[in-house]
Design an enzyme around this catalytic site. Structure first.
Site, PDB file in Angstrom:
ATOM      1  CE  LYS A  17       8.294   5.997   1.020  1.00 54.90           C
ATOM      2  NZ  LYS A  17       7.529   6.720  -0.009  1.00 54.90           N
ATOM      3  CE  LYS A  56      10.398   3.113  -1.711  1.00 52.66           C
ATOM      4  NZ  LYS A  56       9.327   3.416  -2.628  1.00 52.66           N
ATOM      5  CG  ASP A  72       6.284   2.903  -1.036  1.00 51.52           C
ATOM      6  OD1 ASP A  72       5.583   2.116  -1.701  1.00 51.52           O
ATOM      7  OD2 ASP A  72       6.848   3.896  -1.531  1.00 51.52           O
ATOM      8  CG  ASN A  90       7.746   1.505  -4.809  1.00 47.59           C
ATOM      9  OD1 ASN A  90       8.766   1.627  -4.136  1.00 47.59           O
ATOM     10  ND2 ASN A  90       7.066   2.553  -5.242  1.00 47.59           N
ATOM     11  CD  GLU A 137       4.455   5.746  -0.039  1.00 50.76           C
ATOM     12  OE1 GLU A 137       4.661   6.168   1.126  1.00 50.76           O
ATOM     13  OE2 GLU A 137       5.176   6.041  -0.995  1.00 50.76           O
ATOM     14  CG  ASN A 157       4.669   7.144  -4.907  1.00 48.52           C
ATOM     15  OD1 ASN A 157       4.774   6.632  -3.796  1.00 48.52           O
ATOM     16  ND2 ASN A 157       5.404   6.753  -5.946  1.00 48.52           N
ATOM     17  CG  ASP A 215       6.923  14.279  -7.010  1.00 46.43           C
ATOM     18  OD1 ASP A 215       7.296  15.337  -7.553  1.00 46.43           O
ATOM     19  OD2 ASP A 215       7.686  13.315  -6.825  1.00 46.43           O
ATOM     20  CG  HIS A 271       6.651  10.479  -4.485  1.00 49.39           C
ATOM     21  ND1 HIS A 271       7.285  10.966  -5.609  1.00 49.39           N
ATOM     22  CD2 HIS A 271       7.101   9.226  -4.327  1.00 49.39           C
ATOM     23  CE1 HIS A 271       8.066  10.035  -6.114  1.00 49.39           C
ATOM     24  NE2 HIS A 271       7.977   8.963  -5.353  1.00 49.39           N
ATOM     25  CG  ASN A 324      12.357   9.266  -7.623  1.00 48.62           C
ATOM     26  OD1 ASN A 324      13.416   8.748  -7.326  1.00 48.62           O
ATOM     27  ND2 ASN A 324      11.454   8.683  -8.378  1.00 48.62           N
TER      28      ASN A 324
HETATM   29  O1  LIG Z   1       7.645   6.524  -2.714  1.00 51.30           O
HETATM   30  C1  LIG Z   1       8.048   5.984  -3.698  1.00 51.30           C
HETATM   31  O2  LIG Z   1       7.368   5.153  -4.258  1.00 51.30           O
HETATM   32  C2  LIG Z   1       9.359   6.368  -4.240  1.00 51.30           C
HETATM   33  O3  LIG Z   1      10.034   7.164  -3.682  1.00 51.30           O
HETATM   34  C3  LIG Z   1       9.833   5.795  -5.471  1.00 51.30           C
HETATM   35  C4  LIG Z   1      11.336   5.971  -5.606  1.00 51.30           C
HETATM   36  O4  LIG Z   1      11.723   5.679  -6.900  1.00 51.30           O
HETATM   37  C5  LIG Z   1      12.119   5.126  -4.622  1.00 51.30           C
HETATM   38  O5  LIG Z   1      11.511   3.912  -4.438  1.00 51.30           O
HETATM   39  C6  LIG Z   1      13.512   4.907  -5.079  1.00 51.30           C
HETATM   40  O6  LIG Z   1      14.118   5.896  -5.510  1.00 51.30           O
HETATM   41  O7  LIG Z   1      13.998   3.800  -4.972  1.00 51.30           O
HETATM   42 MG   LIG Z   2       5.719   5.324  -2.785  1.00 46.29          MG
END
Ligand SMILES: O=C([O-])C(=O)C[C@H](O)[C@@H](O)C(=O)[O-]
Ligand SMILES: [Mg+2]
Length: 435
Positions: A202, A204, A232, A234, A257, A280, A304, A331, A333
């Protein structure tokens, strides 16, 4: 159980230890991770001296709720899990904490009092299950009805990142190097595969313009043919951008995502693409399910246990997803080994969990356990030892707590925007859609 062998499962003491854990400079749409991130370690001690462990977010807004909830637990048996949410409901939440704004650290949609309570509650539930399992000589997965798989698969969680934290910022060093373009992302994925055996990845996103992130996913697809891939951002993209990226990556994405923020935007994207959408963000409480599922906004729910209020609530969520034909993944963190063990136990009991789970754990070089959980071929073997099957290392926890105690307290609340401002004083979390 005979009178001679029965044990006293009432809670004699609850210990709460906030810690600061090293975190690398991982980039996301809000900013960058701080060099140290707060977590809270919960110990529930029974009258017979059994200690159960739990872990959750450690920011002040969670700590404020953890102490009054801990006080309410004293004298109750660790078996009374169904009463926990009513107890948590008695704990007042400072209205300024549930501001209705998107959560700065967790990227979990809009903050509410209920979400804060559930995140705290989750650690107490896990700690009670750990204690109960130890008392009965049973692993936590057995208390949840038993595992349906022997190992839980995790995905490699790739981040754009700098090689190190900004100059002048104290932090731990690591050997991952920078990843700021497609070649860097592929190199990071190779290292993940070599070190942990992950088969799916995945990325980010929401960090660079969508074309750059699309190119990175394309590069991953070429380097790792047949490996499931996710992206993802966000919620950083407009519906139009989300649809364009979905079109361009339709042949390689397992799912996309949270491309756009909120259920209405996700529903619009879903209506225009065959690529499954995961979240998420727009569904993180039971109250948000009906609208999202009936509008077809989400095809994969990233559960989660910290969000949903524990391991049993995660199983309830999986049952709701099954009823709606929505897939389940997990999910993550920033978290330590206690939570990874808890995630592994519950994931092992969910028959319909057909996607590799997310985990940040490889990014966490520090832990509070005597032994780190180990990935083999991208999986964690489901522990069969009593309880969670993990052992607290008190010296390590004390050292991380000492870090939390010392200093000016500035890192006790995760703030990716503020961390980014150190490198770029003009930085402000972008308004969405950013692209
Ligand atoms: O799947 C997601 O959206 C995450 O894991 C959120 C997290 O906060 C992640 O983006 C991070 O820690 O930067
Ligand atoms: Mg996410």
């Amino acid at each position: 159980m005979t009178a001679e062998t029965s044990c006293d499962l009432s809670i004699a003491e609850v210990r709460l230890t906030p810690v600061l854990v090293a975190d690398p400079p991982l980039l996301n749409t809000q900013g960058v991770h701080q060099p140290y991130t707060p977590r809270l370690i919960v110990e529930v001690v029974t009258a017979d001296g059994i200690t159960g462990l739990g872990e959750t977010y450690g920011d002040t807004k969670y700590l404020e709720l953890a102490r009054p909830l801990a006080d309410r637990l004293a004298g109750r048996p660790v078996t009374e899990l169904n009463g926990l949410s009513a107890l948590a409901g008695e704990v007042a939440v400072d209205p300024s904490r549930a501001s209705g704004r998107v959560d700065v650290g967790g990227l979990r949609g809009v903050q509410t009092a209920e979400k804060l309570r559930l995140s705290v509650l989750s650690a107490f539930e896990v700690a009670c299950l750990d204690a109960l399992g130890q008392a009965l000589g049973l692993p936590v997965h057995a208390l949840l009805g038993g595992r349906v798989r022997d190992a839980v698969e995790y995905s490699g969680y790739l981040f754009y990142r700098w090689a190190g934290h900004p100059e002048g910022v104290a932090g731990e060093k690591d050997d991952w190097g920078a990843a700021l373009d497609p070649a860097g992302v592929v190199a990071q994925a190779r290292a993940f595969k070599e070190r942990y055996g992950f088969r799916s990845f995945k990325l980010k996103g929401g960090v660079f313009p969508p074309d750059e992130e699309t190119a990175a996913v394309r590069a991953l697809a070429e380097a790792f043919p047949g490996h499931p891939l996710r992206l993802d951002p966000n919620g950083a993209w407009s519906v139009e951008t989300s649809l364009r990226v979905a079109r361009e990556l339709a042949d390689v994405l397992e799912y996309l995502e949270d491309p756009a923020l909120g259920t209405p935007a996700m529903a619009e994207v879903a209506a225009g693409t065959e690529v499954p959408l995961a979240t998420n963000m727009c569904v993180t409480t039971f109250a948000e399910i009906e609208e999202a599922f009936t509008r077809g906004a989400v095809q994969v729910l990233l559960c989660d246990h910290h969000y949903w209020g524990g391991l049993r609530a995660t199983r309830e969520l999986a049952a709701v997803c099954r009823a709606f034909g929505v897939g389940v993944s997990m999910h993550s963190n920033t978290h330590l080994g206690i939570s990874l063990a808890a995630m592994t136990h519950v994931a092992s009991t969910v028959p319909d969990l057909h996607h590799a789970c997310d985990t940040h754990y490889p990014w966490q070089s520090e832990d509070v356990l005597t032994e780190r959980l180990a990935f083999r071929d991208g999986t964690i073997a489901v522990p069969d030892a009593p309880g969670l099957g993990v052992t607290l290392d008190r010296d390590r926890m004390a050292a991380l707590h000492e870090r939390w105690l010392t200093g000016d307290g500035a890192l006790r609340d995760r703030d990716d925007e503020a961390a980014m401002r150190i490198a770029n004083p003009a930085w402000a979390t972008p308004t969405v859609p950013r692209w």
